[in-house]
Design an enzyme around this catalytic site. Structure first.
Site, PDB file in Angstrom:
ATOM      1  N   TYR A   1      -0.048   0.491   3.637  1.00 31.19           N
ATOM      2  CA  TYR A   1      -0.328   1.551   2.666  1.00 31.19           C
ATOM      3  C   TYR A   1      -1.822   1.619   2.347  1.00 31.19           C
ATOM      4  O   TYR A   1      -2.413   2.704   2.308  1.00 31.19           O
ATOM      5  CB  TYR A   1       0.486   1.266   1.405  1.00 31.19           C
ATOM      6  CG  TYR A   1       0.309   2.226   0.265  1.00 31.19           C
ATOM      7  CD1 TYR A   1       0.870   3.498   0.301  1.00 31.19           C
ATOM      8  CD2 TYR A   1      -0.386   1.849  -0.883  1.00 31.19           C
ATOM      9  CE1 TYR A   1       0.725   4.371  -0.772  1.00 31.19           C
ATOM     10  CE2 TYR A   1      -0.532   2.713  -1.959  1.00 31.19           C
ATOM     11  CZ  TYR A   1       0.027   3.977  -1.889  1.00 31.19           C
ATOM     12  OH  TYR A   1      -0.109   4.839  -2.945  1.00 31.19           O
TER      13      TYR A   1
ATOM     14  N   LYS B   1      -4.228   4.825   3.044  1.00 29.93           N
ATOM     15  CA  LYS B   1      -4.890   5.494   1.929  1.00 29.93           C
ATOM     16  C   LYS B   1      -6.413   5.441   2.064  1.00 29.93           C
ATOM     17  O   LYS B   1      -7.110   6.361   1.633  1.00 29.93           O
ATOM     18  CB  LYS B   1      -4.442   4.874   0.608  1.00 29.93           C
ATOM     19  CG  LYS B   1      -3.002   5.202   0.242  1.00 29.93           C
ATOM     20  CD  LYS B   1      -2.772   6.699   0.138  1.00 29.93           C
ATOM     21  CE  LYS B   1      -1.448   7.050  -0.505  1.00 29.93           C
ATOM     22  NZ  LYS B   1      -1.194   8.510  -0.522  1.00 29.93           N
TER      23      LYS B   1
END
Length: 303
Positions: free
Chosen positions: A171, A175
């Site tokens: 993640y 991001k």
């Protein structure tokens, strides 16, 4: 409401729940016509149902707004292309793209499967790239036809992408990639009338209910719920409106009533000897530079 987005058409991905739902409702409240995209998957990306997107559309219509649902997978070329086509087909134009869709598969790196890496990077990073690509192609064609748009893109990064987050290597990497994509898109698309910015929001959603478990109780003084996703949407709506003219290539951290402009990587202390260093000399120089540098902020979850 002020009608800040009156006459504009906004697409929001992952808009069936959480932040995306809040954004869709907020844009509609300001007069935008909204395309509500959602696959209706679980928090880990599995399953799927058309219900959430249609429920948000019905909420918007019940409040006097205009909206249509889109259930395509925006991490595929066909799904992303049909997303743009849905906006143009239903409302005749596209003005704002809010890339928001995502899910989590958290693991420590040594336990992180390749499939979990690929799935999270796919939906977050590729799921930003493809809608942006097809929206940008549409706006470029509009500009070349003499119909210069006042187009806006809002990408969704995270504090995990800016600082890192223990147990979220996939993640965090995705991001962080979204920030890089935002900066490139802002530079490449400005000539076509497109502004591209990113937010790093913190709010209570299905994805963060464990992270914010200690702050999910009663609202604070005055009844203000600092973790409500609706707190993030006003900045997103402003960035998605014509009122944000001149603001592009920026990253904003937003949580509760706080908005912060994130300043990113900048050159710090530097040493230049004008010739090649030996390894020992390079190490000595690096240690001196680090002594003068601002310490980095800690990774989320680090001890």
């Amino acid at each position: 409401m002020t009608g800040l987005c009156s006459g504009r058409v906004t697409v929001v991905t992952g808009a069936g729940r959480g932040l995306g739902r809040a954004h869709a409702l907020a844009f509609a409240a300001e007069g935008a016509k909204v395309v509500v995209n959602d696959l209706g998957v679980g928090v880990d990306g599995t399953g799927g149902a058309a219900g959430p997107a249609h429920e948000v559309v019905e909420e918007i219509r019940a409040r006097g707004g205009e909206a249509v649902a889109h259930g395509g997978d925006i991490a595929t070329a066909d799904g992303a292309a049909s997303l743009v086509a849905t906006a143009v087909g239903a409302f005749g134009r596209l003005d704002t793209l809010v890339n928001n869709a995502g899910f989590l598969r958290d693991r420590m790196l040594v336990n992180l499967d390749e499939d979990d890496w690929d799935a999270v990077v796919r939906v977050h990073l590729k799921g930003h790239f493809l809608p942006l690509k097809y929206a940008a192609a549409h706006w470029r064609a509009e500009a070349k036809a003499g119909r210069a748009p006042e187009a806006r893109v809002i990408s969704t990064s995270s504090g995990a992408g800016l600082l890192g987050s223990v147990g979220q290597g996939n993640y965090s990497a995705a991001k962080a990639g979204i920030v890089g994509l935002t900066l490139v898109a802002a530079a490449e698309l400005g000539g076509y009338g497109v502004q591209v910015n990113a937010i790093a929001p913190a709010a209570r959603t299905r994805m963060t209910e464990q992270t914010f478990a200690d702050t999910m109780a009663a609202p604070g003084p005055g009844g203000f719920d600092a973790m409500a996703p609706e707190n993030v949407s006003p900045l997103v709506v402003w960035l998605g409106s014509a009122a944000s003219a001149g603001v592009t290539g920026r990253v904003f951290e937003t949580e509760g009533g706080r908005i912060t402009v994130m300043e990113g990587w900048r050159p710090g202390p530097t040493a230049d000897r004008g010739a090649r260093w030996s390894p020992a000399e390079a190490g000595e120089a690096a240690r001196k530079l680090l002594a003068d540098a601002v310490p980095p902020q800690p990774v989320y979850g680090a001890r």
